[in-house]
Design a protein around this motif. Structure first.
Motif, PDB file in Angstrom:
ATOM      1  N   ARG A 244      34.575  25.041  41.830  1.00 21.66           N
ATOM      2  CA  ARG A 244      34.849  24.036  42.862  1.00 21.66           C
ATOM      3  C   ARG A 244      35.596  22.846  42.253  1.00 21.66           C
ATOM      4  N   TRP A 245      35.178  22.406  41.066  1.00 23.20           N
ATOM      5  CA  TRP A 245      35.863  21.294  40.404  1.00 23.20           C
ATOM      6  C   TRP A 245      37.312  21.674  40.080  1.00 23.20           C
ATOM      7  N   TYR A 246      37.508  22.917  39.688  1.00 26.67           N
ATOM      8  CA  TYR A 246      38.846  23.431  39.391  1.00 26.67           C
ATOM      9  C   TYR A 246      39.702  23.406  40.655  1.00 26.67           C
ATOM     10  N   GLN A 247      39.138  23.878  41.747  1.00 25.87           N
ATOM     11  CA  GLN A 247      39.824  23.881  43.032  1.00 25.87           C
ATOM     12  C   GLN A 247      40.149  22.456  43.476  1.00 25.87           C
ATOM     13  N   GLU A 248      39.213  21.533  43.310  1.00 26.48           N
ATOM     14  CA  GLU A 248      39.443  20.134  43.676  1.00 26.48           C
ATOM     15  C   GLU A 248      40.538  19.507  42.827  1.00 26.48           C
ATOM     16  N   ALA A 249      40.567  19.839  41.538  1.00 27.54           N
ATOM     17  CA  ALA A 249      41.616  19.314  40.655  1.00 27.54           C
ATOM     18  C   ALA A 249      42.977  19.833  41.088  1.00 27.54           C
ATOM     19  N   ALA A 250      43.031  21.085  41.493  1.00 25.12           N
ATOM     20  CA  ALA A 250      44.293  21.655  41.990  1.00 25.12           C
ATOM     21  C   ALA A 250      44.730  20.920  43.259  1.00 25.12           C
ATOM     22  N   ALA A 251      43.797  20.717  44.162  1.00 20.31           N
ATOM     23  CA  ALA A 251      44.118  20.037  45.427  1.00 20.31           C
ATOM     24  C   ALA A 251      44.628  18.620  45.170  1.00 20.31           C
ATOM     25  N   GLU A 252      44.046  17.924  44.199  1.00 26.60           N
ATOM     26  CA  GLU A 252      44.494  16.567  43.866  1.00 26.60           C
ATOM     27  C   GLU A 252      45.947  16.552  43.390  1.00 26.60           C
ATOM     28  N   ARG A 253      46.405  17.690  42.901  1.00 23.86           N
ATOM     29  CA  ARG A 253      47.775  17.799  42.419  1.00 23.86           C
ATOM     30  C   ARG A 253      48.682  18.495  43.427  1.00 23.86           C
ATOM     31  N   GLY A 254      48.171  18.677  44.642  1.00 21.56           N
ATOM     32  CA  GLY A 254      48.973  19.286  45.693  1.00 21.56           C
ATOM     33  C   GLY A 254      49.100  20.795  45.590  1.00 21.56           C
ATOM     34  N   ILE A 255      48.219  21.420  44.824  1.00 23.61           N
ATOM     35  CA  ILE A 255      48.247  22.872  44.648  1.00 23.61           C
ATOM     36  C   ILE A 255      47.198  23.490  45.557  1.00 23.61           C
ATOM     37  N   GLU A 256      47.645  24.380  46.425  1.00 23.87           N
ATOM     38  CA  GLU A 256      46.701  25.067  47.304  1.00 23.87           C
ATOM     39  C   GLU A 256      46.009  26.174  46.531  1.00 23.87           C
ATOM     40  N   MET A 257      44.692  26.185  46.609  1.00 20.53           N
ATOM     41  CA  MET A 257      43.918  27.219  45.931  1.00 20.53           C
ATOM     42  C   MET A 257      42.695  27.502  46.788  1.00 20.53           C
ATOM     43  N   GLY A 258      42.499  28.752  47.109  1.00 20.82           N
ATOM     44  CA  GLY A 258      41.340  29.130  47.892  1.00 20.82           C
ATOM     45  C   GLY A 258      40.080  29.178  47.044  1.00 20.82           C
ATOM     46  N   LYS A 259      38.952  29.111  47.714  1.00 16.18           N
ATOM     47  CA  LYS A 259      37.646  29.146  47.050  1.00 16.18           C
ATOM     48  C   LYS A 259      37.497  30.409  46.202  1.00 16.18           C
ATOM     49  N   GLU A 260      37.903  31.543  46.744  1.00 17.99           N
ATOM     50  CA  GLU A 260      37.751  32.806  46.012  1.00 17.99           C
ATOM     51  C   GLU A 260      38.674  32.865  44.797  1.00 17.99           C
ATOM     52  N   ASP A 261      39.888  32.313  44.902  1.00 22.13           N
ATOM     53  CA  ASP A 261      40.797  32.266  43.754  1.00 22.13           C
ATOM     54  C   ASP A 261      40.204  31.407  42.643  1.00 22.13           C
ATOM     55  N   ALA A 262      39.639  30.270  43.023  1.00 22.02           N
ATOM     56  CA  ALA A 262      39.025  29.387  42.034  1.00 22.02           C
ATOM     57  C   ALA A 262      37.822  30.057  41.385  1.00 22.02           C
ATOM     58  N   ARG A 263      37.009  30.742  42.178  1.00 24.99           N
ATOM     59  CA  ARG A 263      35.845  31.428  41.611  1.00 24.99           C
ATOM     60  C   ARG A 263      36.266  32.527  40.646  1.00 24.99           C
ATOM     61  N   GLU A 264      37.299  33.252  40.998  1.00 29.22           N
ATOM     62  CA  GLU A 264      37.755  34.333  40.120  1.00 29.22           C
ATOM     63  C   GLU A 264      38.164  33.801  38.747  1.00 29.22           C
ATOM     64  N   ALA A 265      38.674  32.572  38.718  1.00 31.98           N
ATOM     65  CA  ALA A 265      39.056  31.960  37.444  1.00 31.98           C
ATOM     66  C   ALA A 265      37.848  31.786  36.529  1.00 31.98           C
ATOM     67  N   PHE A 266      36.644  31.650  37.089  1.00 32.63           N
ATOM     68  CA  PHE A 266      35.453  31.436  36.274  1.00 32.63           C
ATOM     69  C   PHE A 266      34.584  32.666  36.116  1.00 32.63           C
ATOM     70  N   TYR A 267      34.679  33.569  37.039  1.00 29.91           N
ATOM     71  CA  TYR A 267      33.900  34.799  36.932  1.00 29.91           C
ATOM     72  C   TYR A 267      34.675  35.905  36.237  1.00 29.91           C
ATOM     73  N   GLY A 268      35.993  35.776  36.149  1.00 28.18           N
ATOM     74  CA  GLY A 268      36.808  36.795  35.506  1.00 28.18           C
ATOM     75  C   GLY A 268      37.021  38.017  36.388  1.00 28.18           C
ATOM     76  N   MET A 269      36.595  37.924  37.622  1.00 24.67           N
ATOM     77  CA  MET A 269      36.724  38.992  38.611  1.00 24.67           C
ATOM     78  C   MET A 269      36.365  38.389  39.958  1.00 24.67           C
ATOM     79  N   PRO A 270      36.615  39.100  41.032  1.00 20.97           N
ATOM     80  CA  PRO A 270      36.188  38.564  42.326  1.00 20.97           C
ATOM     81  C   PRO A 270      34.684  38.275  42.318  1.00 20.97           C
ATOM     82  N   TYR A 271      34.317  37.152  42.931  1.00 19.40           N
ATOM     83  CA  TYR A 271      32.922  36.712  42.925  1.00 19.40           C
ATOM     84  C   TYR A 271      31.982  37.777  43.473  1.00 19.40           C
TER      85      TYR A 271
END
Length: 98
Positions: free
Chosen positions: A45-72
């Motif tokens: 979620r923090w990763y997704q929020e940081a992206a949003a602060e920079r104008g980068i659209e990122m879905g919840k599932e995309d952000a989770r995959e970055a930390f789980y290494g696979m779909p949540y």
């Protein structure tokens, strides 16, 4: 130390934490929440929020995959266990006001 180097070091440490958590599938999110007050979902979620602060659209599932290494959902099915009553009680107490 200049700002660029500091940012690079912070990013490297963050990536190492992410990679470590991907290998420690035995560590449950509820245990992390109970002990540290954050878990993989918080990090994503923090990763997704940081992206949003920079104008980068990122879905919840995309952000989770970055930390789980696979779909949540896949990680959850493979590694998540049912929380015990004691874990749930600790979480209820620890997460008040969080």
């Amino acid at each position: 130390m200049d700002d660029a180097t500091r940012t690079e070091l912070e990013a490297a440490a963050f990536r190492r934490l992410r990679d470590h958590l991907q290998t420690r599938t035995d560590v449950q999110n509820i245990d992390m929440m109970n002990l540290a007050g954050f878990c993989r979902n918080c990090l994503s979620r923090w990763y997704q929020e940081a992206a949003a602060e920079r104008g980068i659209e990122m879905g919840k599932e995309d952000a989770r995959e970055a930390f789980y290494g696979m779909p949540y959902a896949e990680w959850r099915d493979m590694h998540q266990t049912e929380a015990s009553d004691a874990q749930k009680a600790t979480f209820d107490t620890a997460s008040k006001g969080h």
